[in-house]
Design an enzyme around this catalytic site. Structure first.
Site, short mmCIF file in Angstrom:
data_model
loop_
_atom_site.label_atom_id
_atom_site.label_comp_id
_atom_site.label_asym_id
_atom_site.label_seq_id
_atom_site.Cartn_x
_atom_site.Cartn_y
_atom_site.Cartn_z
N CYS B 83 35.71 30.70 44.78
CA CYS B 83 36.97 31.08 44.99
C CYS B 83 37.10 31.77 46.29
CB CYS B 83 37.36 31.93 43.87
SG CYS B 83 36.66 31.93 42.29
N CYS B 206 45.32 36.81 33.28
CA CYS B 206 44.53 36.08 33.87
C CYS B 206 45.51 35.27 35.18
CB CYS B 206 44.11 34.95 33.16
SG CYS B 206 43.14 35.42 31.71
N SER B 207 44.90 35.02 36.27
CA SER B 207 45.71 34.18 37.40
C SER B 207 45.63 32.90 36.53
CB SER B 207 44.82 34.15 38.71
OG SER B 207 43.43 33.87 38.48
N ILE B 209 45.91 28.36 36.27
CA ILE B 209 45.46 27.08 36.77
C ILE B 209 46.50 26.51 37.86
CG2 ILE B 209 44.85 24.67 36.35
CD1 ILE B 209 42.75 26.46 35.04
N LYS B 329 48.06 36.62 40.55
CA LYS B 329 48.14 36.49 39.22
C LYS B 329 49.92 35.65 39.10
CE LYS B 329 48.97 38.09 35.82
NZ LYS B 329 49.33 37.02 34.93
N HIS B 333 46.53 30.45 41.61
CA HIS B 333 45.38 30.97 42.14
C HIS B 333 44.68 29.12 42.38
CE1 HIS B 333 41.35 32.00 43.17
NE2 HIS B 333 40.94 32.33 41.99
#
Ligand SMILES: [Zn+2]
Lengths: 132, 385
Positions: B83, B206-207, B209, B329, B333
């Site tokens: 990442c 979670c960030s 998809i 967020k 991402h």
């Protein structure tokens, strides 16, 4: 995944085989070629006892491919009595009742199957240590 | 070393961009960047992508980008650090310009994540962890950060509410960003009642998809002064560090050593301390990550990331604004694009063009990009010259 990739790790996955640095005593699990503490390249083989306590954990509810049939399942970091940590599933218990510090012991278990025709992979999971 | 300026920035609205291929994303971000720069001179290209192979079946982006951008035969290289691949692409471009090897380098970051199923995407992301000793046991990325979150809560008393407040802040900022994938505001209650993914991490921790790309054009200060009408922004510090790939092998489970070292190195190179930084874009792949990054960078003391967030310390109006873009967020991402997009936001802020989310008197920015569960980190310091 081709079988050799799994096969070559069998001593570690089945017997918790580790390497103890012959110079400084650092225990490498998985084994390494070079000691990260002192740089030495000589290791003595040893088997970990597979006992320790839970350092942290989670309950996986959204699984990666190949683990969907096991949810919810607990995965944790276990601090072994030899003073090193490893990661594994925690099973044979209600994951909701786990607590940091719980005593655990390793068991030989089926980890995963690669579809209908792939290899069945075995290795260690940890379970609550009830002293038997 | 030659001093390096950023003269162009470009991205697009991120999201589930089904009509766009990975090459479309790269070209669109690059063209937006060159338009912003006011030049189409590209001597060399760096491309950051975590896993175009697993996400789209396509490797060798180092050929695709120059090919489809029309910069025929230009040298290009792909770099990868999970990442943190985007941050690494910018660092690689910096090195080429600073060394004198090339005068104009385009750094592109990209990830096309929705060409595979959710399960395949989860698997692809998990390859940034230790495949043999973590992935083998069925751990996921949210799972690794969940374990760090629980360890952090146990060590410092960080609360579930404090984690949620990271998401609330970042979605608030993202609601003013036209590029954000999820520009909706969320409440603490919504975060804390959202679906559990890996205890105590919920879906709104979670960030997402995301499909997306971002690009920046780097050149020397001398060349930049001839071309740009914007306030001149330079990269004054770069720090880069790694840590063990496996979480279990770290000296502790509640801090991010690679982030700490990368930040120290970047600040030292820039001749600054963290107190000299006006704001930061950081790698909030999960809410707990932002809290741990704040502590690792020395913005707050260890254990104070959660309380500081809830006190508004890192809000747009706070003493140290973090993630004015909305962060991973809210903005999304697309893993390889994130590190480049952090630079895009920082430059836009330093130019004073961030409209409603503009940070007042922003002169010095820090961007922090992270690979895996903290196995690598790249930090940049940007200044208005
Ligand atoms: Zn040693």
């Amino acid at each position: 995944m081709q079988v050799p990739r799994f096969w070559r790790e069998i001593p570690k996955r089945y017997r918790l085989e580790a390497g103890k640095c012959s110079k400084c005593g650092y225990i490498a699990f998985p084994q390494r070629l070079i000691c990260p503490e002192c740089g030495a390249k000589e290791f003595d083989k040893m088997n970990l006892a597979g006992k320790g306590k839970l350092a942290t954990y989670t309950i996986i509810r959204v699984a990666p491919e190949g683990f969907g049939d096991q949810v919810p399942y607990a995965v944790g970091v276990i601090e072994l009595d030899e003073g090193i940590r490893t990661m594994a599933q925690i099973t044979d218990c209600d994951p909701e009742t786990l607590k940091i510090g719980d005593r655990l012991v390793s068991k030989f278990r089926r980890i995963n199957e690669e579809g209908k025709t792939g290899a069945i992979m075995y290795g260690y999971k940890f379970v609550p240590d009830v002293g038997i | 070393m030659r001093e390096v300026a950023i003269i162009g920035i470009g991205m697009m609205k991120w999201g589930e961009l089904w009509e766009k291929s990975i090459r479309d994303l790269c070209v669109e971000a690059a063209l937006n960047c060159l338009k912003d720069a006011g030049t189409d001179r590209v001597d060399s290209i760096t491309v950051g992508t975590m896993s175009s192979g697993l996400f789209t079946g396509q490797e060798h982006l180092a050929s695709i980008v120059p090919d489809y951008l029309g910069t025929k035969n230009a040298p290009a290289m792909r770099v990868e650090s999970a990442c943190a691949s985007g941050g690494l692409a910018v660092k690689s471009g910096f090195m080429e310009v600073a060394s004198g090897l090339s005068d104009f380098v385009l750094a592109v970051g990209v990830e096309k994540m929705t060409d595979v199923s959710g399960g395949e995407a989860t698997y692809a992301l998990a390859t940034a962890a230790d495949q043999e000793w973590e992935g083998f046991h069925g751990v996921t990325f949210p799972g690794l950060y969940a374990m760090m979150a629980l360890a952090h809560m146990e060590k410092y008393g960080t609360t579930r509410e404090q984690l949620a407040d990271v998401a609330v802040k970042n979605h608030f900022n993202g609601s003013m960003n036209s590029h954000a994938q999820f520009p909706m505001k969320v409440t603490r209650e919504q975060v804390m009642n959202s679906v559990m993914v890996a205890d105590p991490i919920r879906i709104l921790d979670c960030s997402p998809i995301t499909d997306g790309a971002a690009a920046v054009l780097l050149t020397t200060v001398e060349e930049a002064q001839k071309i740009t009408n914007h306030p001149l922004t330079v990269i004054s510090g770069i720090g880069h560090a790694t840590d063990t790939i496996a979480l279990s092998q770290r000296s502790d489970l509640y801090s991010l050593k690679a982030v700490e070292i990368a930040t120290e190195r970047a600040l030292k190179m820039a001749g600054k301390t963290i107190e000299n930084i006006d704001f930061a874009e950081v790698h909030d792949c999960f809410t707990i990550a932002e809290i741990m990054v704040m502590e690792a960078m020395g913005v707050v003391k260890p254990g104070q990331g959660g309380p500081a967030t809830s006190d508004g310390f890192s809000s747009l109006e706070g003493s140290f604004p973090i993630n004015p873009s909305g962060g991973l967020k809210s903005k999304g991402h697309p893993v390889g694009a994130t590190g480049v997009a952090q630079i895009v936001e920082a430059v836009n802020q330093l130019r004073g063009l961030s409209e409603n989310r503009q940070i007042k008197n922003a002169k010095t920015a820090l961007t922090q990009n992270m690979g895996g569960s903290g196995g690598s980190s790249v930090v940049h310091i940007l200044e208005v010259k």
